[in-house]
Design a protein around this motif. Sequence first.
Motif, PDB file in Angstrom:
ATOM      1  N   CYS A  77       6.002  -2.040  -3.570  1.00 43.72           N
ATOM      2  CA  CYS A  77       5.596  -1.044  -2.658  1.00 43.72           C
ATOM      3  C   CYS A  77       6.562   0.106  -2.605  1.00 43.72           C
ATOM      4  CB  CYS A  77       5.091  -1.745  -1.373  1.00 43.72           C
ATOM      5  SG  CYS A  77       4.340  -0.753  -0.124  1.00 43.72           S
ATOM      6  N   LEU A  78       5.890   1.239  -2.926  1.00 49.05           N
ATOM      7  CA  LEU A  78       6.784   2.457  -2.746  1.00 49.05           C
ATOM      8  C   LEU A  78       7.082   2.930  -1.510  1.00 49.05           C
ATOM      9  CD1 LEU A  78       5.977   3.970  -6.296  1.00 49.05           C
ATOM     10  CD2 LEU A  78       7.999   2.510  -5.756  1.00 49.05           C
ATOM     11  N   PRO A  79       7.674   3.815  -1.112  1.00 46.27           N
ATOM     12  CA  PRO A  79       7.930   4.293   0.274  1.00 46.27           C
ATOM     13  C   PRO A  79       6.513   5.093   0.893  1.00 46.27           C
ATOM     14  CG  PRO A  79       9.823   4.936  -0.819  1.00 46.27           C
ATOM     15  CD  PRO A  79       8.895   4.381  -1.841  1.00 46.27           C
ATOM     16  N   SER A  80       5.644   5.513   0.034  1.00 45.03           N
ATOM     17  CA  SER A  80       4.416   6.142   0.262  1.00 45.03           C
ATOM     18  C   SER A  80       3.302   4.946   0.659  1.00 45.03           C
ATOM     19  CB  SER A  80       3.923   7.355  -0.634  1.00 45.03           C
ATOM     20  OG  SER A  80       3.511   6.221  -1.677  1.00 45.03           O
ATOM     21  N   GLY A  81       3.830   3.780   0.516  1.00 45.77           N
ATOM     22  CA  GLY A  81       2.929   2.743   0.418  1.00 45.77           C
ATOM     23  C   GLY A  81       2.115   2.403  -0.876  1.00 45.77           C
ATOM     24  N   LYS A  82       2.263   3.377  -1.904  1.00 48.68           N
ATOM     25  CA  LYS A  82       1.584   3.176  -2.903  1.00 48.68           C
ATOM     26  C   LYS A  82       2.263   1.659  -3.704  1.00 48.68           C
ATOM     27  CE  LYS A  82       0.881   4.931  -7.693  1.00 48.68           C
ATOM     28  NZ  LYS A  82       0.929   6.372  -8.417  1.00 48.68           N
ATOM     29  N   LYS A  83       1.476   0.908  -4.162  1.00 45.01           N
ATOM     30  CA  LYS A  83       1.734  -0.207  -4.824  1.00 45.01           C
ATOM     31  C   LYS A  83       1.623   0.019  -6.371  1.00 45.01           C
ATOM     32  CE  LYS A  83       0.516  -3.260  -1.267  1.00 45.01           C
ATOM     33  NZ  LYS A  83      -0.479  -4.408  -0.829  1.00 45.01           N
ATOM     34  N   VAL A  84       2.835  -0.404  -7.333  1.00 39.35           N
ATOM     35  CA  VAL A  84       3.103  -0.285  -8.595  1.00 39.35           C
ATOM     36  C   VAL A  84       3.248  -1.814  -9.280  1.00 39.35           C
ATOM     37  CG1 VAL A  84       3.813   2.084  -8.850  1.00 39.35           C
ATOM     38  CG2 VAL A  84       5.568   0.352  -8.649  1.00 39.35           C
ATOM     39  N   LEU A  85       3.114  -2.323 -10.203  1.00 37.19           N
ATOM     40  CA  LEU A  85       3.399  -3.433 -11.172  1.00 37.19           C
ATOM     41  C   LEU A  85       4.657  -3.098 -11.904  1.00 37.19           C
ATOM     42  CD1 LEU A  85      -0.232  -4.474 -11.761  1.00 37.19           C
ATOM     43  CD2 LEU A  85       1.005  -5.054  -9.959  1.00 37.19           C
ATOM     44  N   LEU A  86       5.685  -3.949 -11.605  1.00 41.55           N
ATOM     45  CA  LEU A  86       6.791  -4.188 -12.242  1.00 41.55           C
ATOM     46  C   LEU A  86       6.373  -5.171 -13.639  1.00 41.55           C
ATOM     47  CD1 LEU A  86       9.766  -4.539  -9.867  1.00 41.55           C
ATOM     48  CD2 LEU A  86       8.960  -2.615 -11.000  1.00 41.55           C
TER      49      LEU A  86
END
Length: 128
Positions: A77-86
Amino acid sequence: MFLKKGKYTLPEEEAKKPMDITSSPYIRSMWLSSVLDYYLITYLFENQIYDEVWSAKDNRIVSRLLCENGEWGFPLCLPSGKKVLLNTRMLYVNGNIVASFIDASTAAEGGIAGVDEDDNPVLVVMEL
């Protein structure tokens, strides 16, 4: 640690056809890492990619993630709330340190300060 696939063991005849990607009840590919008291296992089964975290202490699954929409990995979860996948196949693990990266445009959209979309990829380092 030994991983026993049991009924999911690929028979020798199937192993001779590595390019034949059909839905079958066998594990086709597997990647393994370890972090502290856990194992990270990524595998291809029935044309789906799974990521699992196993406890090394009691050999139980702690978390299981299924590839969706052609994407796989562990959510961040990035600071904006956006979720990315590692991507679990592109993690660097050393003791309790896990490192990976995300592209700059994703980091910029995710609210990481000081990153523009044309910058270099952003190194992600986590201490567990």
